[in-house]
Motif scaffolding. Structure first.
Motif, PDB file in Angstrom:
ATOM      1  N   VAL A 199     178.757  51.653  -1.124  1.00  0.00           N
ATOM      2  CA  VAL A 199     179.377  50.652  -0.249  1.00  0.00           C
ATOM      3  C   VAL A 199     178.611  49.343  -0.402  1.00  0.00           C
ATOM      4  CG1 VAL A 199     179.593  49.904   2.163  1.00  0.00           C
ATOM      5  CG2 VAL A 199     180.442  52.144   1.482  1.00  0.00           C
ATOM      6  N   THR A 200     179.349  48.249  -0.513  1.00  0.00           N
ATOM      7  CA  THR A 200     178.755  46.913  -0.588  1.00  0.00           C
ATOM      8  C   THR A 200     179.176  46.090   0.617  1.00  0.00           C
ATOM      9  OG1 THR A 200     178.622  46.851  -3.003  1.00  0.00           O
ATOM     10  CG2 THR A 200     178.723  44.734  -1.873  1.00  0.00           C
ATOM     11  N   GLN A 201     178.247  45.310   1.144  1.00  0.00           N
ATOM     12  CA  GLN A 201     178.548  44.365   2.225  1.00  0.00           C
ATOM     13  C   GLN A 201     178.188  42.960   1.765  1.00  0.00           C
ATOM     14  OE1 GLN A 201     177.412  45.304   6.349  1.00  0.00           O
ATOM     15  NE2 GLN A 201     176.516  43.251   6.515  1.00  0.00           N
ATOM     16  N   LEU A 202     179.126  42.023   1.930  1.00  0.00           N
ATOM     17  CA  LEU A 202     178.891  40.615   1.623  1.00  0.00           C
ATOM     18  C   LEU A 202     178.957  39.827   2.925  1.00  0.00           C
ATOM     19  CD1 LEU A 202     181.172  40.220  -1.547  1.00  0.00           C
ATOM     20  CD2 LEU A 202     178.701  40.640  -1.477  1.00  0.00           C
ATOM     21  N   ASN A 203     177.864  39.165   3.268  1.00  0.00           N
ATOM     22  CA  ASN A 203     177.796  38.477   4.558  1.00  0.00           C
ATOM     23  C   ASN A 203     178.437  37.099   4.544  1.00  0.00           C
ATOM     24  OD1 ASN A 203     176.484  40.623   5.758  1.00  0.00           O
ATOM     25  ND2 ASN A 203     174.435  39.808   5.347  1.00  0.00           N
ATOM     26  N   LYS A 204     178.559  36.490   3.372  1.00  0.00           N
ATOM     27  CA  LYS A 204     179.094  35.135   3.277  1.00  0.00           C
ATOM     28  C   LYS A 204     180.226  35.064   2.258  1.00  0.00           C
ATOM     29  CE  LYS A 204     174.670  32.937   4.450  1.00  0.00           C
ATOM     30  NZ  LYS A 204     173.635  31.983   4.012  1.00  0.00           N
ATOM     31  N   LYS A 205     180.995  34.005   2.367  1.00  0.00           N
ATOM     32  CA  LYS A 205     182.090  33.774   1.439  1.00  0.00           C
ATOM     33  C   LYS A 205     181.550  33.572   0.027  1.00  0.00           C
ATOM     34  CE  LYS A 205     186.212  30.856   0.964  1.00  0.00           C
ATOM     35  NZ  LYS A 205     186.979  29.740   1.579  1.00  0.00           N
ATOM     36  N   GLY A 206     182.211  34.184  -0.938  1.00  0.00           N
ATOM     37  CA  GLY A 206     181.775  34.023  -2.315  1.00  0.00           C
ATOM     38  C   GLY A 206     181.788  35.324  -3.084  1.00  0.00           C
ATOM     39  N   PRO A 207     181.411  35.258  -4.378  1.00  0.00           N
ATOM     40  CA  PRO A 207     181.496  36.432  -5.244  1.00  0.00           C
ATOM     41  C   PRO A 207     180.384  37.439  -4.989  1.00  0.00           C
ATOM     42  CG  PRO A 207     180.573  34.606  -6.465  1.00  0.00           C
ATOM     43  CD  PRO A 207     180.980  34.053  -5.121  1.00  0.00           C
ATOM     44  N   SER A 208     180.706  38.703  -5.261  1.00  0.00           N
ATOM     45  CA  SER A 208     179.695  39.749  -5.224  1.00  0.00           C
ATOM     46  C   SER A 208     178.793  39.638  -6.444  1.00  0.00           C
ATOM     47  CB  SER A 208     180.369  41.123  -5.194  1.00  0.00           C
ATOM     48  OG  SER A 208     179.431  42.157  -5.340  1.00  0.00           O
ATOM     49  N   HIS A 209     179.408  39.360  -7.598  1.00  0.00           N
ATOM     50  CA  HIS A 209     178.684  39.200  -8.852  1.00  0.00           C
ATOM     51  C   HIS A 209     179.617  38.521  -9.843  1.00  0.00           C
ATOM     52  CE1 HIS A 209     181.154  42.672  -9.656  1.00  0.00           C
ATOM     53  NE2 HIS A 209     180.479  43.401  -8.780  1.00  0.00           N
TER      54      HIS A 209
END
Length: 270
Positions: A199-209
């Motif tokens: 599971v991945t969590q992204l806290n801000k707008k934008g790409p994971s990678h």
């Protein structure tokens, strides 16, 4: 009389030939229906839902995929107080189950565990299984059934860890600059040489990678937030409950589309 006999015999042959043709055509039509799963987004709202007494089930997709002769993904909801699902065995298919909401009492091959939202079950072929809703509300879970193009390797699956029931609360969340991740497993199974899930969590707008490709086929199942993904040059959006399907070797990139955090399961196999 001989002429009549010959005509009658020919008519019977014609009927037999016609019936054989129809049978072969129907069989061919049935097999032709099992088409490769297309890359893109599969939405929670678009699944075909059928209600049956104290539960409902909705199919997202059914077809073939790289390294898989068969792939089917559906979601089942057991209403509060529903009877346990009948114990059964999948002789030729492996299963991945993801608890979306509620509390599940799962039994696999005589072992029982209580699982909450975010929990995952990996079930080898030929294992008895049953699920029960023991919560105060509905129990909803995704089921991915799959069969590899190669014969199942049960010994490889047992060596890799056998069937698993992983409670999300027991897994470590590792923080990163962009958010964090939680590893579920990275192993061989009876059907896959490698199956990895996190599971991945992204806290801000934008790409994971940055956009990338790999030999494994991958699914991204959105848990929360707003997301966007580029797959093979095409743009898609998905919210909670939806998932992206990415075929082997396709260039793809995942992004948080909103200002609030987003999270998602990522699992891939070959």
């Amino acid at each position: 009389m001989k002429i009549k006999y010959c005509v009658y015999f020919s008519y019977l042959d014609y009927r037999k030939l016609l019936m054989s043709f129809l049978f072969v055509s129907l069989c061919s039509f049935s097999f032709a229906q099992l088409l490769p799963v297309l890359p893109g987004v599969y939405r929670w709202a678009d699944r075909s839902v059928k209600v049956n007494g104290d539960r409902e089930s909705g199919v997202f997709l059914e077809g073939t995929a790289p390294n898989l002769d068969y792939l089917r993904i559906h979601a089942t909801t057991q209403y509060k107080g529903a009877k346990p699902s009948p114990a059964h065995i999948n002789k030729e298919r492996e299963e991945l189950v993801i608890v979306k909401e509620g509390t599940m009492k799962a039994t696999i091959d005589g072992k029982t565990k209580v699982l909450g939202a975010g929990s995952v079950l990996l079930i080898m072929p030929q294992q008895m299984q049953s699920f029960e809703n023991i919560g105060d509300g509905p129990l909803t879970y995704y089921v991915m059934q799959y069969k590899s193009t190669k014969p199942a390797n049960l010994e490889r699956g047992r060596t890799g860890g056998g069937s698993m029931m992983l409670n999300a609360d027991s897994l470590v969340f590792k923080s990163t600059e962009k958010g964090g991740s939680r590893a579920y497993f990275d192993r061989a199974t009876a059907m896959c040489e490698r199956f990895e899930m996190h599971v991945t969590q992204l806290n801000k707008k934008g790409p994971s990678h940055t956009s990338h490709s790999h030999s494994e086929t991958e699914i991204i199942l959105v848990i929360s937030g707003e997301t966007e993904m580029t797959i093979d040059g095409k743009e898609y959006k998905a919210d909670a409950g939806d998932f992206y399907f990415i075929n082997s070797e396709l260039l793809h990139g995942m992004r948080n589309a909103g200002n609030a955090p987003c999270s998602y399961f990522a699992f891939k196999w070959n």
